[in-house]
Motif scaffolding. Structure first.
Motif, PDB file in Angstrom:
ATOM      1  N   LEU A  91       0.746  -1.368  -0.075  1.00  0.00           N
ATOM      2  CA  LEU A  91       0.106   0.180   0.045  1.00  0.00           C
ATOM      3  C   LEU A  91       0.787   1.273   0.091  1.00  0.00           C
ATOM      4  CD1 LEU A  91      -2.992  -0.832   2.275  1.00  0.00           C
ATOM      5  CD2 LEU A  91      -2.835  -1.088  -0.069  1.00  0.00           C
ATOM      6  N   THR A  92       2.081   1.173   0.675  1.00  0.00           N
ATOM      7  CA  THR A  92       2.972   2.312   0.654  1.00  0.00           C
ATOM      8  C   THR A  92       3.408   2.625  -0.883  1.00  0.00           C
ATOM      9  OG1 THR A  92       3.780   1.802   2.730  1.00  0.00           O
ATOM     10  CG2 THR A  92       5.037   3.145   1.525  1.00  0.00           C
ATOM     11  N   SER A  93       3.556   1.576  -1.773  1.00  0.00           N
ATOM     12  CA  SER A  93       3.881   1.860  -3.034  1.00  0.00           C
ATOM     13  C   SER A  93       2.777   2.322  -3.819  1.00  0.00           C
ATOM     14  CB  SER A  93       4.545   0.533  -3.710  1.00  0.00           C
ATOM     15  OG  SER A  93       4.678   0.499  -5.190  1.00  0.00           O
ATOM     16  N   ILE A  94       1.498   1.721  -3.523  1.00  0.00           N
ATOM     17  CA  ILE A  94       0.301   2.412  -4.135  1.00  0.00           C
ATOM     18  C   ILE A  94       0.093   3.937  -4.132  1.00  0.00           C
ATOM     19  CG2 ILE A  94      -2.164   2.291  -3.996  1.00  0.00           C
ATOM     20  CD1 ILE A  94      -0.880   0.071  -5.804  1.00  0.00           C
ATOM     21  N   SER A  95       0.238   4.314  -2.738  1.00  0.00           N
ATOM     22  CA  SER A  95      -0.055   5.739  -2.455  1.00  0.00           C
ATOM     23  C   SER A  95       1.094   6.719  -2.871  1.00  0.00           C
ATOM     24  CB  SER A  95      -0.165   5.689  -0.805  1.00  0.00           C
ATOM     25  OG  SER A  95       0.981   5.401  -0.235  1.00  0.00           O
ATOM     26  N   SER A 100       2.544  10.421  -6.839  1.00  0.00           N
ATOM     27  CA  SER A 100       3.417  11.063  -7.922  1.00  0.00           C
ATOM     28  C   SER A 100       2.873  11.561  -9.083  1.00  0.00           C
ATOM     29  CB  SER A 100       4.391  10.097  -8.229  1.00  0.00           C
ATOM     30  OG  SER A 100       3.858   8.958  -8.982  1.00  0.00           O
ATOM     31  N   ARG A 101       1.583  11.373  -9.352  1.00  0.00           N
ATOM     32  CA  ARG A 101       0.863  11.654 -10.471  1.00  0.00           C
ATOM     33  C   ARG A 101       0.119  12.973 -10.424  1.00  0.00           C
ATOM     34  NH1 ARG A 101       2.513   8.397 -14.817  1.00  0.00           N
ATOM     35  NH2 ARG A 101       1.203   9.688 -15.681  1.00  0.00           N
ATOM     36  N   ARG A 102       0.125  13.982 -11.345  1.00  0.00           N
ATOM     37  CA  ARG A 102      -0.559  15.317 -11.197  1.00  0.00           C
ATOM     38  C   ARG A 102      -2.044  14.895 -11.465  1.00  0.00           C
ATOM     39  NH1 ARG A 102       1.842  19.749 -15.095  1.00  0.00           N
ATOM     40  NH2 ARG A 102       0.056  21.237 -13.815  1.00  0.00           N
ATOM     41  N   SER A 103      -2.925  16.142 -10.787  1.00  0.00           N
ATOM     42  CA  SER A 103      -4.120  16.071 -11.112  1.00  0.00           C
ATOM     43  C   SER A 103      -4.354  16.681 -12.441  1.00  0.00           C
ATOM     44  CB  SER A 103      -5.130  16.779 -10.059  1.00  0.00           C
ATOM     45  OG  SER A 103      -4.743  16.427  -8.586  1.00  0.00           O
ATOM     46  N   PRO A 104      -5.450  16.110 -13.075  1.00  0.00           N
ATOM     47  CA  PRO A 104      -5.799  16.803 -14.218  1.00  0.00           C
ATOM     48  C   PRO A 104      -5.909  18.357 -14.191  1.00  0.00           C
ATOM     49  CG  PRO A 104      -7.319  14.768 -14.015  1.00  0.00           C
ATOM     50  CD  PRO A 104      -6.517  15.087 -12.710  1.00  0.00           C
ATOM     51  N   TRP A 105      -5.756  19.108 -15.333  1.00  0.00           N
ATOM     52  CA  TRP A 105      -6.150  20.364 -15.452  1.00  0.00           C
ATOM     53  C   TRP A 105      -6.338  20.843 -16.680  1.00  0.00           C
ATOM     54  CZ3 TRP A 105      -1.494  17.887 -15.813  1.00  0.00           C
ATOM     55  CH2 TRP A 105      -0.710  18.128 -17.092  1.00  0.00           C
ATOM     56  N   PRO A 106      -7.290  21.894 -16.867  1.00  0.00           N
ATOM     57  CA  PRO A 106      -7.867  22.480 -18.222  1.00  0.00           C
ATOM     58  C   PRO A 106      -6.892  22.351 -19.436  1.00  0.00           C
ATOM     59  CG  PRO A 106      -8.520  23.769 -16.309  1.00  0.00           C
ATOM     60  CD  PRO A 106      -7.726  22.917 -15.884  1.00  0.00           C
ATOM     61  N   GLY A 107      -7.295  21.416 -20.325  1.00  0.00           N
ATOM     62  CA  GLY A 107      -6.294  21.326 -21.292  1.00  0.00           C
ATOM     63  C   GLY A 107      -5.519  20.092 -21.466  1.00  0.00           C
ATOM     64  N   LEU A 133      -9.858  12.678  -6.264  1.00  0.00           N
ATOM     65  CA  LEU A 133     -10.133  11.362  -6.845  1.00  0.00           C
ATOM     66  C   LEU A 133      -9.639  10.905  -8.165  1.00  0.00           C
ATOM     67  CD1 LEU A 133     -13.938  11.385  -5.889  1.00  0.00           C
ATOM     68  CD2 LEU A 133     -12.241  10.101  -4.722  1.00  0.00           C
ATOM     69  N   LEU A 134      -8.978  12.026  -8.875  1.00  0.00           N
ATOM     70  CA  LEU A 134      -8.609  12.050 -10.259  1.00  0.00           C
ATOM     71  C   LEU A 134      -6.793  12.234 -10.415  1.00  0.00           C
ATOM     72  CD1 LEU A 134     -11.542  13.361 -12.248  1.00  0.00           C
ATOM     73  CD2 LEU A 134     -11.114  11.105 -11.741  1.00  0.00           C
ATOM     74  N   ARG A 135      -6.394  11.514 -11.186  1.00  0.00           N
ATOM     75  CA  ARG A 135      -5.005  11.668 -11.582  1.00  0.00           C
ATOM     76  C   ARG A 135      -4.680  11.660 -13.121  1.00  0.00           C
ATOM     77  NH1 ARG A 135      -4.643  13.649  -7.225  1.00  0.00           N
ATOM     78  NH2 ARG A 135      -3.179  13.250  -5.646  1.00  0.00           N
ATOM     79  N   GLU A 136      -4.002  12.107 -13.429  1.00  0.00           N
ATOM     80  CA  GLU A 136      -3.296  11.790 -15.155  1.00  0.00           C
ATOM     81  C   GLU A 136      -2.631  10.482 -15.162  1.00  0.00           C
ATOM     82  OE1 GLU A 136      -3.127  14.086 -17.961  1.00  0.00           O
ATOM     83  OE2 GLU A 136      -4.544  15.382 -17.088  1.00  0.00           O
ATOM     84  N   GLY A 137      -3.158   9.626 -15.883  1.00  0.00           N
ATOM     85  CA  GLY A 137      -2.439   8.565 -16.423  1.00  0.00           C
ATOM     86  C   GLY A 137      -1.687   8.595 -17.735  1.00  0.00           C
TER      87      GLY A 137
END
Length: 297
Positions: A91-95, A100-107, A133-137
């Motif tokens: 779970l540490t690796s999952i979190s 490490s990923r950014r949240s989405p942004w307009p555009g 709840l969202l991240r850039e994949g």
């Protein structure tokens, strides 16, 4: 071959390169790991081909070995191999991966995917981002978080233009959008559908929009039981309009009966709630375009 001889057929529409979906009536088996593994999304069963035959044919393990050998054209070996137990997810690796990923942004690629391909309105996307709840994949995909009762991220649904899956090593519990003290619990099969239903209903007050990610693990059942434990709770089965969705709805009704809460079936008019949302947008676009055409006098 074991599935085909048992009457299952491949569902190419719902299959991906990493997860092939087979159906037999309302029964579903997902084949993973290049054909080396499988699991039942409507139950807790999973394993290798021997476990699959035991599950399908309700036979003993030794008989399953013989049946698999017959399919392969070889004799079963008298040696019994012991496989190592499955390691628990880190779970540490999952979190850390999530953080490490950014949240989405307009555009951004994920924003464009959600806004234009999935037709989610901006307020819903912003609400999901604000609730973490969202991240850039990768490759323009979306990551939608599954969390435990304490709010810790334990995995994520991954959806994109050409990709669908779940976090490797993660745990499917629940995607949760809305107020935490909600009494109306709308359960869907995908985060996209949860957000789509929220958009259609305008983020209805007192409602929590949930996704099981297409699974029904013991942790998912426990989380739903905890949410529905209140005397004024209502469990809404907002699952897909197909045999799988109806099977999920049946499980939710049984759970509601167990905990003593109200139950309601909310069936989409199309295959799922995102299709309903997209159809609504198409109708609005056609109405707007028609209204913009000058009348001939």
């Amino acid at each position: 071959m074991a599935l085909e001889t048992s009457g299952f057929a491949l569902d190419p529409k719902e299959s991906t390169k990493r997860a092939m979906k087979y159906r037999r009536g309302s029964e579903i088996i997902i084949v993973t790991h290049s054909g080396k593994g499988w699991f039942d999304p409507l139950g807790e069963e999973k394993g290798d081909v021997f476990g699959l035959v035991v599950h399908l044919e309700r036979c003993a393990f030794l008989e399953a070995c013989a049946r698999v050998a017959a399919l392969a054209g070889t004799e079963p070996s008298p040696t019994m191999w012991e496989h190592e137990g499955r390691k628990r997810p880190d779970l540490t690796s999952i979190s850390e991966t999530w953080a490490s990923r950014r949240s989405p942004w307009p555009g951004s690629a994920t924003w464009r995917y959600l806004r234009w391909q999935r037709c989610l309105p901006v307020p819903i996307i912003r609400t999901a981002i604000a609730q973490g709840l969202l991240r850039e994949g990768p490759s323009g995909s979306m990551w939608a978080a599954h969390t435990d009762e304490l709010g810790a991220v334990c995995g994520w649904e991954s959806r994109g233009p050409e990709w669908r899956g779940f976090a490797t090593g993660g745990s499917k519990i629940l995607f949760r959008l809305g107020c935490t003290n909600a009494t109306r619990l709308c359960v869907t099969e995908a985060a996209i559908d949860a957000m789509s239903l929220a958009a259609i209903e305008g983020m209805r007050a007192g409602t929590l929009y949930l996704s099981t990610g297409g699974g029904w693990a013991p942790a998912t059942s426990a989380a739903l039981r905890a949410l529905a434990a209140g005397s004024d709770a209502q469990l809404v089965a907002a699952t897909d309009a197909n045999s799988q969705g109806d099977a999920y709805a049946g499980r939710l009704r049984a759970l509601a009966d167990d905990v003593g809460c109200a139950w309601h079936r909310l069936r989409p008019s199309a295959d799922d709630w995102n299709h309903v949302l997209q159809q609504d947008k198409d109708r609005m676009d056609k109405t707007t375009n028609k209204a913009d055409v000058p009348h001939t006098r």
